[in-house]
Design an enzyme around this catalytic site. Structure first.
Site, PDB file in Angstrom:
ATOM      1  CG  HIS A 186      -2.033  -0.894   1.068  1.00 17.33           C
ATOM      2  ND1 HIS A 186      -2.234  -1.967   1.884  1.00 17.33           N
ATOM      3  CD2 HIS A 186      -3.004  -0.918   0.160  1.00 17.33           C
ATOM      4  CE1 HIS A 186      -3.307  -2.605   1.475  1.00 17.33           C
ATOM      5  NE2 HIS A 186      -3.795  -1.992   0.429  1.00 17.33           N
ATOM      6  NE  ARG A 293      -5.547  -1.904 -12.363  1.00 14.31           N
ATOM      7  CZ  ARG A 293      -4.671  -1.251 -13.139  1.00 14.31           C
ATOM      8  NH1 ARG A 293      -4.449   0.027 -12.961  1.00 14.31           N
ATOM      9  NH2 ARG A 293      -4.011  -1.900 -14.084  1.00 14.31           N
ATOM     10  NE  ARG A 329     -10.424  -4.244 -12.980  1.00 17.74           N
ATOM     11  CZ  ARG A 329      -9.110  -4.395 -12.999  1.00 17.74           C
ATOM     12  NH1 ARG A 329      -8.513  -4.815 -14.092  1.00 17.74           N
ATOM     13  NH2 ARG A 329      -8.390  -4.131 -11.938  1.00 17.74           N
ATOM     14  CD  GLU A 428      -8.185  -8.463 -17.686  1.00 21.48           C
ATOM     15  OE1 GLU A 428      -7.242  -7.904 -17.128  1.00 21.48           O
ATOM     16  OE2 GLU A 428      -9.241  -8.774 -17.105  1.00 21.48           O
ATOM     17  CG  ASN A 451      -0.850  -5.098 -17.197  1.00 22.26           C
ATOM     18  OD1 ASN A 451      -0.095  -4.691 -18.065  1.00 22.26           O
ATOM     19  ND2 ASN A 451      -1.446  -4.294 -16.327  1.00 22.26           N
ATOM     20  CG  ASP A 452      -4.497 -10.211 -15.899  1.00 21.24           C
ATOM     21  OD1 ASP A 452      -3.665 -10.880 -15.266  1.00 21.24           O
ATOM     22  OD2 ASP A 452      -5.274  -9.407 -15.354  1.00 21.24           O
ATOM     23  NE  ARG A 462      -0.438  -8.512 -13.648  1.00 18.68           N
ATOM     24  CZ  ARG A 462      -1.568  -7.819 -13.737  1.00 18.68           C
ATOM     25  NH1 ARG A 462      -2.662  -8.380 -14.240  1.00 18.68           N
ATOM     26  NH2 ARG A 462      -1.622  -6.574 -13.353  1.00 18.68           N
ATOM     27  CB  CYS A 499      -7.197  -0.270 -19.990  1.00 17.84           C
ATOM     28  SG  CYS A 499      -7.843  -1.885 -19.563  1.00 17.84           S
TER      29      CYS A 499
HETATM   30  C1  PEP Z   1      -4.511  -5.792 -17.307  1.00 19.95           C
HETATM   31  O1  PEP Z   1      -4.555  -6.965 -16.945  1.00 19.95           O
HETATM   32  O2  PEP Z   1      -3.834  -5.393 -18.265  1.00 19.95           O
HETATM   33  C2  PEP Z   1      -5.298  -4.779 -16.574  1.00 19.95           C
HETATM   34  C3  PEP Z   1      -5.438  -3.548 -17.029  1.00 19.95           C
HETATM   35  O3  PEP Z   1      -5.842  -5.147 -15.373  1.00 19.95           O
HETATM   36  P1  PEP Z   1      -4.974  -5.313 -14.036  1.00 19.95           P
HETATM   37  O4  PEP Z   1      -3.580  -4.797 -14.310  1.00 19.95           O
HETATM   38  O5  PEP Z   1      -5.692  -4.551 -12.988  1.00 19.95           O
HETATM   39  O6  PEP Z   1      -5.008  -6.797 -13.839  1.00 19.95           O
HETATM   40 MG    MG Z   2      -6.070  -7.556 -15.538  1.00 22.97          MG
END
Ligand code: PEP
Ligand code: MG
Length: 580
Positions: A186, A293, A329, A428, A451-452, A462, A499
């Site tokens: 945090h 988020r 989201r 994702e 990212n996912d 990740r 995103c």
């Molecule tokens: C992603 O997975 O790219 C994403 C934007 O969501 P988060 O990073 O919150 O998993």
């Molecule tokens: Mg994600």
């Protein structure tokens, strides 16, 4: 010294050990002193709780909502029986002084947290230590840890607790460095939001640094230099000047829409986690919020947030945006983001288990409360709802059914809401990426979470730095997958945004726009560089580059081609990238 790069930027200053750990020497007491010692313990708990309560109220008044929530959790942890009763038992059974008993209890609880596998839970050990330190200070009559006053002070500590992060940055502090801690703590989240350069997890820091030492903290690379020579200082000053002037130059041009030289309009949006971030996002040139988020509201608190609180949170975002749209989201809980209030069995592979939309299926009560709150907020501004980690049409249908049920419910109750809230899907998983044409029948828009998507495409966690070498947004496999997803969606007439962090890296801007993405959502500070690139480019040249990239066979070749061109063409926008 190497550590974890927790918050970007370079700072040079004098070290000040901000929160020296309280040293407690075991002290025994006589049997007849036990009742008085227990009373002293209880009084110290009450006094510490009062300190936290007043700080928490102040943060709430200053709209630092996340900090307020964290402190409320700390208050609960402080009053929890494990701490108070554990210490009382030690006083009574071992005839220990209150501070000795507290020290032992805190050490044992924090050791338990630290031995946990889950990085998120492991970092909660830091919360326990922060509370323990505060309680010990009260017991021993030591002054509260104070903020820095001189400009150019770098705070150095053992653990960078969220309390430290909230307390200390106000007065002249230019950076933080801490011996322990991780990127997902945090404290790191708060420092990033405050834009204070920070390196955490620097082992041996406290032994190596004396108060007054000169330090360089490079929060972009995760480096700390203790007592650098004049040449090194000069080099970092130069780099910092470069970073600042580059940021200033880019930020000065953020006003107005973003259009390529050949007239293609691109929307640049912000990824945020709290209503308080909207102002900063607009200053960076964000036109909307592309990813809110929502799960931050669920973490680190003993009870679930109610409908009213979530409604207020969404309304605060919409109000701050003044008519610009926001995409919320729905909760992405599970995996490494486990709330205190609900425990779900993670399974052996939590990232492949009950997470995000799967969690929502498992806990329809929690999901319904959030959907109700969002629909109610939709009456007050342009709000969109987006489901995370959808893997196929059946999951999407099910989630939409919940929305339809809520709509009927609210209408029956006479509660106002917008009847046409756009509902979208995050791409994702490879399965979703390959079926956007089908998903489009039930989805108003898409946003690709790279990212996912990258983690699931390359089967590379990740969270695990040992497989970080597999993170390659320009890998031919990912380019093909992105193309399939984007073509499927656009063919069905549905817009696609990105995103994930790929959108925040100016080196990838051309590739994403060439693929057909017309909306990029990112951490606000990256918007100016991306905007500047788009405004200086034509779609035709972006498409030419992409066509060349598709002829190549390995990620190394594609990277050479794309990064080489982007660095030559946009040295200012890619300066940070070239550095690292
Ligand atoms: C992603 O997975 O790219 C994403 C934007 O969501 P988060 O990073 O919150 O998993
Ligand atoms: Mg994600």
């Amino acid at each position: 010294m190497k550590g974890v790069a927790a918050s970007e930027g370079i700072a040079i200053g004098q070290a000040r050990v901000l929160v020296p750990p309280v040293v407690v020497i075991d002290r025994e007491i006589s049997a007849d002193a036990v009742p008085a010692e227990v009373t002293r313990l209880r009084q110290a708990v009450t006094a510490t709780d009062a300190q936290l309560a007043s700080l928490s109220t102040r943060l709430e008044a200053e709209h630092l909502h996340e900090g307020h929530l964290i402190l409320e959790v700390h208050r609960l942890m402080l009053r929890d029986d494990t701490v108070v009763e554990g210490a009382r038992r030690l006083i009574e059974t071992q005839e220990l002084a209150a501070e000795s008993a507290v020290r032992r209890v805190i050490d044992s609880i924090s050791a338990k947290f630290k031995s946990m596998e889950d990085p998120y839970l492991r970092e909660r050990g830091a919360d326990v230590e922060a509370i323990g330190e505060r309680l010990l200070r009260t017991l021993l009559g030591l002054p509260e840890p104070s903020g820095a006053s001189a400009t150019g002070t770098i705070g150095v500590g053992s653990v960078l607790s969220p309390i430290d992060a909230l307390h200390l940055p106000r007065s002249g502090l230019v950076a933080f460095a801490a011996e322990h801690g991780g990127k997902t703590s945090h404290a790191a989240i708060i420092l990033r939001a405050l834009e204070i350069p920070s390196v955490v997890g620097a082992r041996g820091l406290l032994a190596a640094v004396r108060p007054g030492d000169t330090l360089v903290v490079d929060g972009s690379r995760g480096e700390i230099i203790v007592n650098p020579d004049a040449d090194t200082v000069a080099m970092y000053e130069e780099r910092r000047r470069g970073e600042r002037s580059r940021e200033g130059a880019l930020k000065s041009g953020v006003g107005g829409p973003t259009t390529t030289l050949d007239g293609v309009r691109i929307e640049l949006a912000a990824n945020i986690e709290a209503p308080s971030e909207v102002g900063g996002a607009l200053e960076c040139g964000a036109e909307s919020v592309g990813l809110f988020r929502t799960e931050l509201l669920y973490l680190d608190r003993p009870e679930l947030p109610g409908e009213e609180e979530q409604f207020q949170d969404a309304v605060a975002v919409l109000t701050a945006l003044g008519g610009r749209p926001a995409t919320f989201r729905t909760l992405d809980l599970g995996g490494e983001k486990l709330p205190l209030a609900v425990q779900v069995a993670g399974g052996a592979n939590p990232g492949l288990g009950v997470r995000a939309i799967r969690f929502a299926r498992r806990r329809p009560d929690v999901f319904r409360t959030q959907i109700r709150a969002l629909y109610r907020a939709s009456a007050l501004g342009p709000l969109r709802i987006m489901f995370p980690l959808v893997s196929g049409i059946s999951e999407l249908k099910e989630a939409r059914l919940t929305c339809a049920g809520i709509v009927v419910e609210l209408a029956r109750e006479g509660v106002p809401f917008a009847p046409d809230v756009p509902i979208g899907v995050m791409i994702e998983t490879p399965s979703a990426a390959l079926t956007t044409d089908h998903l489009a029948e039930r989805s108003s828009f898409f946003s690709i979470g790279t990212n996912d998507l990258i983690q699931y495409t390359f089967a590379a966690d990740r969270e695990n730095e040992d497989v970080e070498y597999l993170y390659h947004p320009l890998h031919p496999a990912l380019l093909r997958l992105l193309k399939a997803a984007i073509d499927g969606a656009r063919g069905a007439g549905k817009p696609v945004a990105v995103c994930g962090d790929m959108a925040a890296d100016p080196a990838f801007t051309w590739v994403l726009v060439a693929l057909g993405v017309r909306s990029l959502s990112m951490s606000p500070r990256f918007i100016p560089a991306v905007k500047s690139i788009i405004r200086a480019s034509t779609l035709a040249e972006m498409e030419a580059l992409l066509a060349q990239a598709f002829l190549l066979r390995s990620e190394v070749e594609v990277e050479e081609l794309v990064l080489g061109l982007m660095r030559r063409r946009f040295p200012l926008e890619l300066a940070a990238e070239a550095d690292s």
